[in-house]
Scaffold this motif. Sequence first.
Motif, PDB file in Angstrom:
ATOM      1  N   THR A 193      40.823  31.009  38.359  1.00  0.00           N
ATOM      2  CA  THR A 193      39.553  31.338  38.989  1.00  0.00           C
ATOM      3  C   THR A 193      39.700  32.658  39.703  1.00  0.00           C
ATOM      4  OG1 THR A 193      39.085  29.007  39.327  1.00  0.00           O
ATOM      5  CG2 THR A 193      37.823  30.579  40.637  1.00  0.00           C
ATOM      6  N   ALA A 194      38.852  33.624  39.393  1.00  0.00           N
ATOM      7  CA  ALA A 194      38.935  34.938  40.013  1.00  0.00           C
ATOM      8  C   ALA A 194      37.968  35.009  41.184  1.00  0.00           C
ATOM      9  CB  ALA A 194      38.572  36.014  38.985  1.00  0.00           C
ATOM     10  N   ALA A 199      36.925  37.688  44.795  1.00  0.00           N
ATOM     11  CA  ALA A 199      37.084  39.025  45.341  1.00  0.00           C
ATOM     12  C   ALA A 199      38.250  39.059  46.317  1.00  0.00           C
ATOM     13  CB  ALA A 199      35.814  39.457  46.061  1.00  0.00           C
ATOM     14  N   VAL A 200      38.914  40.228  46.411  1.00  0.00           N
ATOM     15  CA  VAL A 200      39.980  40.392  47.381  1.00  0.00           C
ATOM     16  C   VAL A 200      39.330  40.724  48.712  1.00  0.00           C
ATOM     17  CG1 VAL A 200      42.038  41.703  47.953  1.00  0.00           C
ATOM     18  CG2 VAL A 200      41.505  41.224  45.575  1.00  0.00           C
ATOM     19  N   THR A 255      36.315  44.438  51.570  1.00  0.00           N
ATOM     20  CA  THR A 255      36.875  44.297  50.238  1.00  0.00           C
ATOM     21  C   THR A 255      37.871  45.428  50.002  1.00  0.00           C
ATOM     22  OG1 THR A 255      34.853  43.270  49.399  1.00  0.00           O
ATOM     23  CG2 THR A 255      36.354  44.214  47.771  1.00  0.00           C
ATOM     24  N   LYS A 304      44.024  45.988  37.926  1.00  0.00           N
ATOM     25  CA  LYS A 304      43.076  45.148  38.663  1.00  0.00           C
ATOM     26  C   LYS A 304      43.845  44.162  39.521  1.00  0.00           C
ATOM     27  CE  LYS A 304      41.013  41.512  36.834  1.00  0.00           C
ATOM     28  NZ  LYS A 304      40.159  40.633  36.004  1.00  0.00           N
ATOM     29  N   THR A 347      43.468  40.442  41.644  1.00  0.00           N
ATOM     30  CA  THR A 347      42.677  39.224  41.831  1.00  0.00           C
ATOM     31  C   THR A 347      43.357  38.347  42.874  1.00  0.00           C
ATOM     32  OG1 THR A 347      42.046  39.284  39.496  1.00  0.00           O
ATOM     33  CG2 THR A 347      41.644  37.229  40.682  1.00  0.00           C
ATOM     34  N   VAL A 407      45.045  33.231  43.178  1.00  0.00           N
ATOM     35  CA  VAL A 407      45.435  32.774  41.845  1.00  0.00           C
ATOM     36  C   VAL A 407      46.546  31.735  42.002  1.00  0.00           C
ATOM     37  CG1 VAL A 407      46.526  33.437  39.676  1.00  0.00           C
ATOM     38  CG2 VAL A 407      44.800  34.926  40.712  1.00  0.00           C
ATOM     39  N   THR A 446      48.582  36.416  44.666  1.00  0.00           N
ATOM     40  CA  THR A 446      47.664  37.479  44.261  1.00  0.00           C
ATOM     41  C   THR A 446      48.161  38.032  42.937  1.00  0.00           C
ATOM     42  OG1 THR A 446      47.165  38.029  46.558  1.00  0.00           O
ATOM     43  CG2 THR A 446      46.718  39.727  44.916  1.00  0.00           C
ATOM     44  N   SER A 459      46.940  43.023  37.373  1.00  0.00           N
ATOM     45  CA  SER A 459      46.861  42.851  35.923  1.00  0.00           C
ATOM     46  C   SER A 459      46.327  44.088  35.225  1.00  0.00           C
ATOM     47  CB  SER A 459      45.969  41.647  35.588  1.00  0.00           C
ATOM     48  OG  SER A 459      44.649  41.865  36.048  1.00  0.00           O
ATOM     49  N   GLU A 494      44.803  39.488  29.334  1.00  0.00           N
ATOM     50  CA  GLU A 494      45.086  40.121  30.611  1.00  0.00           C
ATOM     51  C   GLU A 494      46.557  39.848  30.925  1.00  0.00           C
ATOM     52  OE1 GLU A 494      42.014  40.424  33.981  1.00  0.00           O
ATOM     53  OE2 GLU A 494      43.349  38.795  34.616  1.00  0.00           O
ATOM     54  N   ARG A 501      49.336  39.851  33.468  1.00  0.00           N
ATOM     55  CA  ARG A 501      49.290  39.879  34.928  1.00  0.00           C
ATOM     56  C   ARG A 501      50.564  39.363  35.587  1.00  0.00           C
ATOM     57  NH1 ARG A 501      44.787  35.239  36.493  1.00  0.00           N
ATOM     58  NH2 ARG A 501      46.138  33.412  36.325  1.00  0.00           N
TER      59      ARG A 501
END
Length: 340
Positions: free
Chosen positions: A20-21, A23-24, A56, A261, A263, A266, A275, A278, A290, A292
Motif C-alpha cells: 500500500t503506497a 504519501a511521505v 510532504t 521515488k 514510498t 511499506v 520506507t 524505488s 518497480e 525497490r
Amino acid sequence: MGKAHRGRGAWRGAAAAAVTAVAVVVSGGGAAPTTPRAPDGAQAAASPATAAPRVTLSARDVLLAAAEKADRQADGSGDWWHSVTVNRHLYAARTGGYLVVDRTRNEGWTPAATGGEQWAGDQRLGAEPATEADRRAWEQAGAPSEIEVLVPGKGRGRLALSTAEGEARTSHTPLVDGDKVFWLGKNVTMKDLRTLPSDPGKLKKWLMASYAGHGTESTSEELSGDAWLFRVSVGLIMDMPVTPEVRGAAFRMLAELDDVKVTASVTDAEGRQGTAVSMRERYDRGGVSENRLVFDEATGRALAHEYVVVEPGGLQAGFEPGAVWSSTALIEAGWTDDRP
C-alpha cells in the motif's frame, strides 16, 4: 546477494505480499514519516492552533536523511562477513486459481582475508499460499503438499513446489581468482569494497565505469544508466561489507537520480515496516516492475529488496499490479569471528 561470478551473472531477489503506497508525511519538527491517521478520526480533535503542520518531503529529502543515519552505523570487524536472507518468489498454481510463495533461507560467510573460501548455507522453507484467500482456495483444492505451478516465460515449463521444509545444506568454494568476493558491476575484492570512495560523486563515477549500456542479467537487455546504477547500488546498500560512510554516500547518490521515488509505510515480507526507495524497469520480454529497496528510516539499515508488479507481463505475467513477485528480506549482516 551479489557474490562474485565465475561467468556472466547478477544478483536477484525473491517474494510475495501486497503493498500500500501512502504519501511521505512528517510533522513540522521531525524527520521520520508518520503513520496514516486512524480512519475513525480519533486524532482529528486537535485544534488548528495546536496541531503540528504537515509537510510532504521529496524523495531527495528522505534519502539525504537516511544517508545521515547510515553514516552513523557501527562498522565492526571480524574474520568473516556474515549475512542471512530469506528469498521469496510468487507463483500461480496450475489449477485451483490461487497464488503461492516459495521461500528459501540463505546464509553466507565471506572471508576478510584473500586466498580463502566462501561458505554458503541454504534451506528451503517450503511453499505456502500467498494470502488467506489463497489459503482457502488451496484448502478447497485438497491442500496438496506438492503444488504444481506455472513458470512464467518458460512456455510449458512445469515445476512442483513442496510445502514442507527441506534439509539445511552447507557448501564452500574457493574465492574467484583467489580474491574476488562480490559482484558490484564487476567482480571486486574485499579491499575494493573497503576502499570505495565516500563522496557520492566519486562513488557514482567508480560504479559507472563498469556500465556497458546493458542490464546486469544479460548483454541483450536494454537498461538505462540510472536504472543500472540503482540496481547495483541496492546490492551495495543491502548486505555488502562497505563502510558506513560509503553506505551513506550511496543514499546521497540515489537522491540525485531523476526518476527515483520514495514510498512510506511499506511492510516487507517479514512484517517489518519501513520506507521504500524505488525505480521502474521495463523489460524487453514484457511487463514493468518497480525495483525497490525497503529500509528503516530511523537507522538507515536495509530491510528488503523487492520487485513489485506495475504492468503485468513477462516473468510477472498473470499477477495483479501491486503484487510483490520477488523479494529478498535481509535478516542480519555484519562482521563475525565465528567460523561457518
